[in-house]
Design a protein around this motif. Structure first.
Motif, PDB file in Angstrom:
ATOM      1  N   PHE A 211       0.400  -1.638  -0.397  1.00 48.48           N
ATOM      2  CA  PHE A 211       0.191   0.284  -0.260  1.00 48.48           C
ATOM      3  C   PHE A 211       0.676   1.002  -0.010  1.00 48.48           C
ATOM      4  N   ARG A 212       1.825   0.994   0.532  1.00 49.01           N
ATOM      5  CA  ARG A 212       2.469   2.542   1.152  1.00 49.01           C
ATOM      6  C   ARG A 212       3.211   2.955  -0.821  1.00 49.01           C
ATOM      7  N   LYS A 213       4.033   1.419  -1.182  1.00 51.07           N
ATOM      8  CA  LYS A 213       4.640   1.589  -2.131  1.00 51.07           C
ATOM      9  C   LYS A 213       3.483   2.324  -3.543  1.00 51.07           C
ATOM     10  N   ILE A 214       2.450   1.844  -3.446  1.00 52.88           N
ATOM     11  CA  ILE A 214       1.389   2.066  -3.898  1.00 52.88           C
ATOM     12  C   ILE A 214       0.928   3.694  -4.131  1.00 52.88           C
ATOM     13  N   ARG A 215       1.758   4.274  -3.285  1.00 52.55           N
ATOM     14  CA  ARG A 215       0.956   5.608  -3.060  1.00 52.55           C
ATOM     15  C   ARG A 215       2.955   6.155  -2.736  1.00 52.55           C
ATOM     16  N   GLY A 216       3.380   5.776  -3.808  1.00 47.42           N
ATOM     17  CA  GLY A 216       4.906   6.238  -3.784  1.00 47.42           C
ATOM     18  C   GLY A 216       6.670   6.320  -2.776  1.00 47.42           C
ATOM     19  N   GLY A 217       5.132   5.345  -2.147  1.00 50.85           N
ATOM     20  CA  GLY A 217       6.499   5.665  -0.772  1.00 50.85           C
ATOM     21  C   GLY A 217       7.813   4.739  -0.660  1.00 50.85           C
ATOM     22  N   SER A 218       8.100   3.620   0.333  1.00 47.69           N
ATOM     23  CA  SER A 218       9.075   2.990  -0.341  1.00 47.69           C
ATOM     24  C   SER A 218       9.317   0.733   0.323  1.00 47.69           C
ATOM     25  N   SER A 219       9.904   0.449  -0.400  1.00 48.84           N
ATOM     26  CA  SER A 219       9.671  -0.545  -0.065  1.00 48.84           C
ATOM     27  C   SER A 219      10.369  -1.218   1.293  1.00 48.84           C
ATOM     28  N   MET A 220       9.464  -2.864   1.428  1.00 41.96           N
ATOM     29  CA  MET A 220       9.575  -2.980   2.761  1.00 41.96           C
ATOM     30  C   MET A 220      11.840  -3.075   3.489  1.00 41.96           C
ATOM     31  N   GLU A 221      11.735  -2.819   4.072  1.00 42.91           N
ATOM     32  CA  GLU A 221      12.981  -2.851   5.092  1.00 42.91           C
ATOM     33  C   GLU A 221      12.700  -4.130   6.170  1.00 42.91           C
ATOM     34  N   LYS A 222      14.152  -4.957   5.642  1.00 42.02           N
ATOM     35  CA  LYS A 222      13.683  -6.120   7.032  1.00 42.02           C
ATOM     36  C   LYS A 222      13.740  -6.411   7.867  1.00 42.02           C
ATOM     37  N   SER A 223      14.557  -4.635   8.967  1.00 44.84           N
ATOM     38  CA  SER A 223      14.193  -4.245   9.973  1.00 44.84           C
ATOM     39  C   SER A 223      12.862  -4.147  10.586  1.00 44.84           C
ATOM     40  N   GLU A 224      11.946  -3.689   8.962  1.00 42.89           N
ATOM     41  CA  GLU A 224      10.544  -2.853   9.846  1.00 42.89           C
ATOM     42  C   GLU A 224       9.901  -4.754   9.643  1.00 42.89           C
ATOM     43  N   LEU A 225       9.417  -5.654   9.186  1.00 45.63           N
ATOM     44  CA  LEU A 225       9.804  -6.931   8.813  1.00 45.63           C
ATOM     45  C   LEU A 225      10.045  -7.300   9.720  1.00 45.63           C
ATOM     46  N   LEU A 226      10.802  -7.280  10.463  1.00 43.99           N
ATOM     47  CA  LEU A 226      11.045  -8.378  11.909  1.00 43.99           C
ATOM     48  C   LEU A 226      10.412  -7.275  13.062  1.00 43.99           C
ATOM     49  N   HIS A 227      10.359  -6.667  13.018  1.00 45.72           N
ATOM     50  CA  HIS A 227       9.583  -5.585  14.237  1.00 45.72           C
ATOM     51  C   HIS A 227       8.133  -6.003  14.087  1.00 45.72           C
ATOM     52  N   PHE A 228       7.775  -6.210  12.787  1.00 46.24           N
ATOM     53  CA  PHE A 228       6.048  -6.052  12.291  1.00 46.24           C
ATOM     54  C   PHE A 228       5.939  -7.375  13.167  1.00 46.24           C
ATOM     55  N   LEU A 229       6.136  -8.656  11.949  1.00 44.38           N
ATOM     56  CA  LEU A 229       6.085  -9.990  12.805  1.00 44.38           C
ATOM     57  C   LEU A 229       6.182 -10.448  14.422  1.00 44.38           C
ATOM     58  N   ASP A 230       7.008  -9.572  15.340  1.00 43.02           N
ATOM     59  CA  ASP A 230       6.985  -9.707  16.828  1.00 43.02           C
ATOM     60  C   ASP A 230       6.010  -9.265  17.359  1.00 43.02           C
ATOM     61  N   LEU A 231       5.593  -7.660  16.202  1.00 44.10           N
ATOM     62  CA  LEU A 231       4.246  -7.324  17.212  1.00 44.10           C
ATOM     63  C   LEU A 231       3.336  -8.247  17.196  1.00 44.10           C
ATOM     64  N   VAL A 232       3.056  -9.458  15.876  1.00 45.79           N
ATOM     65  CA  VAL A 232       1.861  -9.431  15.614  1.00 45.79           C
ATOM     66  C   VAL A 232       1.975 -11.027  16.373  1.00 45.79           C
ATOM     67  N   LEU A 233       3.401 -11.230  16.870  1.00 42.85           N
ATOM     68  CA  LEU A 233       3.594 -12.051  18.345  1.00 42.85           C
ATOM     69  C   LEU A 233       2.913 -12.480  19.284  1.00 42.85           C
ATOM     70  N   ARG A 234       2.979 -10.950  19.489  1.00 42.83           N
ATOM     71  CA  ARG A 234       3.119 -10.282  20.940  1.00 42.83           C
ATOM     72  C   ARG A 234       1.522 -10.330  21.156  1.00 42.83           C
ATOM     73  N   ARG A 235       1.135  -9.744  20.491  1.00 42.08           N
ATOM     74  CA  ARG A 235      -0.223  -9.545  20.365  1.00 42.08           C
ATOM     75  C   ARG A 235      -1.596 -10.504  20.312  1.00 42.08           C
ATOM     76  N   THR A 236      -1.061 -11.248  19.296  1.00 40.67           N
ATOM     77  CA  THR A 236      -1.427 -12.573  19.632  1.00 40.67           C
ATOM     78  C   THR A 236      -1.637 -13.549  20.615  1.00 40.67           C
TER      79      THR A 236
END
Length: 357
Positions: free
Chosen positions: A276-301
Motif C-alpha cells: 500500500f505504501r509503495k502504491i502511494r509512492g513510498g519505500s519498499s519493505m526493510e528487513k528491520s520493519e518486517l522483523l518488528h512487524f512480526l514481533d508485534l503480531v506475535l506479541r499481540r496474538t
C-alpha cells in the motif's frame, strides 16, 4: 494516454482485504503501526444468526479497543435479512457504522449453505434480501446523525459459473443505496485460479451507479497502476462518447458511473506488507520493519492465545504468503514451516531476514 500521476493513484481508497485466520486484530493493528498505507481494514467474515458474537475469539476481534487507531469494517456472511439486521444493530451499538456483506467467498462449505458466492445463484432471493435489509437499515438509522448511520457495502463475485451473470447482478445492486461495491472479477467455480475477467469488471464499472472498488490479483504496486490505467481509459472513452450523445449517458440509458474509487488487496498485501505504501509512492519493505512487524503480531496474538503451538500456527499461516517475497530461499523457508517451537521459529526468521540481499 498520459502517465498516471501520484495524485491520480493516491486518490484511491486502499483497503486490506479480509483473510480468514490471518488478518485478525493483532495483524491489522501491527500492519498499520509499521507499514501503514491502507485506509481501511476489513475483518474476516462472521456468520450471522444465534451464534453471532457468541465466541470469545469473535468478540475479541470485534472489540473496538483491539482495533484502536485503524478504520476497521466488519464483514458478515448471511442470507437472512432478519439475522443480518440483528447483527448490524449489535455492531452499531459498539461503534461500527459500515457493515460489509460477503457475496464472494467461494468455499464449498459456505456455498452449499447458499451464503457467500452461493447467494448469487438465486437472484430473486438476493433482491428481496437487499430490499428488506435496506428498509431495516433505514429504520435503524432514524434519528441518527449522518456520521452515525449504518451503511451497507458489498463484496461480490461475478456470479456462480458464468461471468455474464454479472449483468443481472449489477442491476440488482444499482437498485439499493450501497455505500460501496467491491468486485472480485471471478465466478465462484474459479476460486482464486486463472485470470480475472477484466472485461466484465470494466462493463460493471461502466454500468454501476455505485462507487466501485476493484479486488483481485494485485500483488505489486505495478499491478495496481495497470488496473487503474485500464479503468481510467474505459471511463475516458465513455466520457468521449457521452460528449457527442443525445442522452449524455451510456448504452444502459443512465449517466456514466463514478470512476473507480478504491482498490482492495489481500494476498498481495500479506506477501508484501509495504505494497500500500509503495502504491502511494513510498519505500519498499526493510528487513528491520518486517522483523518488528512480526514481533508485534506475535506479541499481540499471545495476549489472546496463550498456547504456544497455536501462536506458532498463526505465524506460519502468515509465512505461507510472506514466503513468496523470498524467492530462492527455500531452505530457510523450510525451517520456518518445520519449526516446532517459537524459539526455533524466531531463529529461522532471523536467519532468512539476515540472508536476504
Amino acid at each position: 494516454m498520459d502517465e498516471i500521476s501520484d495524485n491520480d493513484i493516491c486518490s484511491l481508497r486502499l483497503s486490506f482485504a479480509p483473510m480468514e485466520g490471518i488478518t485478525t486484530a493483532p495483524f491489522r493493528c501491527s500492519h498499520h503501526e509499521v507499514f501503514g498505507g491502507a485506509d481501511d481494514y476489513y475483518a474476516p467474515f462472521l456468520n450471522t444468526g444465534r451464534v453471532f458474537l457468541s465466541r470469545t475469539r469473535d468478540r475479541r476481534d470485534m472489540d473496538p479497543e483491539a482495533n484502536r487507531g485503524i478504520h476497521m469494517i466488519p464483514q458478515l456472511l448471511s442470507n437472512n435479512s432478519r439475522d443480518f439486521l440483528c447483527a448490524a444493530e449489535k455492531l452499531s451499538s459498539i461503534g461500527y457504522h459500515e457493515i460489509n456483506l460477503n457475496l464472494g467467498c467461494p468455499s464449498g462449505t459456505v456455498v452449499s449453505r447458499h451464503r457467500g458466492a452461493g447467494f448469487l445463484e438465486d437472484t430473486d432471493r438476493l433482491d428481496r434480501f437487499f430490499e428488506e435489509v435496506s428498509d431495516g437499515l433505514e429504520k435503524l438509522n432514524q434519528g441518527k446523525n449522518a456520521s452515525d448511520a449504518v451503511r451497507l457495502s458489498v463484496k461480490t463475485r461475478l456470479g456462480m459459473t458464468d461471468p455474464e451473470e454479472a449483468c443481472e447482478l449489477i442491476k440488482i445492486y444499482n437498485r439499493y443505496p450501497l455505500s460501496l461495491l467491491i468486485i472480485h472479477p471471478r465466478v465462484q467455480k474459479e476460486g482464486y485460479s486463472g485470470h480475472v475477467h477484466m472485461d466484465v469488471f470494466l462493463d460493471m464499472l461502466r454500468d454501476s451507479r455505485l462507487p466501485v472498488c476493484y479486488n483481485g490479483d494485485i500483488l505489486t504496486a505495478e499491478d495496481a497502476v495497470r488496473v487503474f490505467r485500464q479503468c481510467r481509459e474505459r471511463m475516458a472513452a465513455l466520457s468521449s462518447s457521452a460528449a457527442v450523445s443525445d442522452t449524455g449517458g451510456n448504452r444502459q440509458g443512465h449517466m456514466i458511473s463514478p470512476k473507480l474509487t478504491g482498490m482492495m488487496i489481500g494476498r498481495g498485501a500479506v506477501r508484501d506488507p509495504a505494497v500500500f505504501r509503495k502504491i502511494r509512492g513510498g519505500s519498499s519493505m526493510e528487513k528491520s520493519e518486517l522483523l518488528h512487524f512480526l514481533d508485534l503480531v506475535l506479541r499481540r496474538t499471545s495476549e489472546g492465545i496463550p498456547e504456544e503451538m497455536n501462536q506458532l500456527s498463526k505465524m506460519k499461516d502468515i509465512w505461507a504468503f510472506l514466503g513468496q517475497y523470498f524467492p530462492g530461499q527455500e531452505k530457510e523457508l523450510k525451517k520456518i514451516r518445520h519449526a516446532r517451537s517459537l524459539v526455533d521459529y524466531q531463529s529461522a526468521v532471523q536467519q532468512i531476514c539476515s540472508s536476504r540481499a
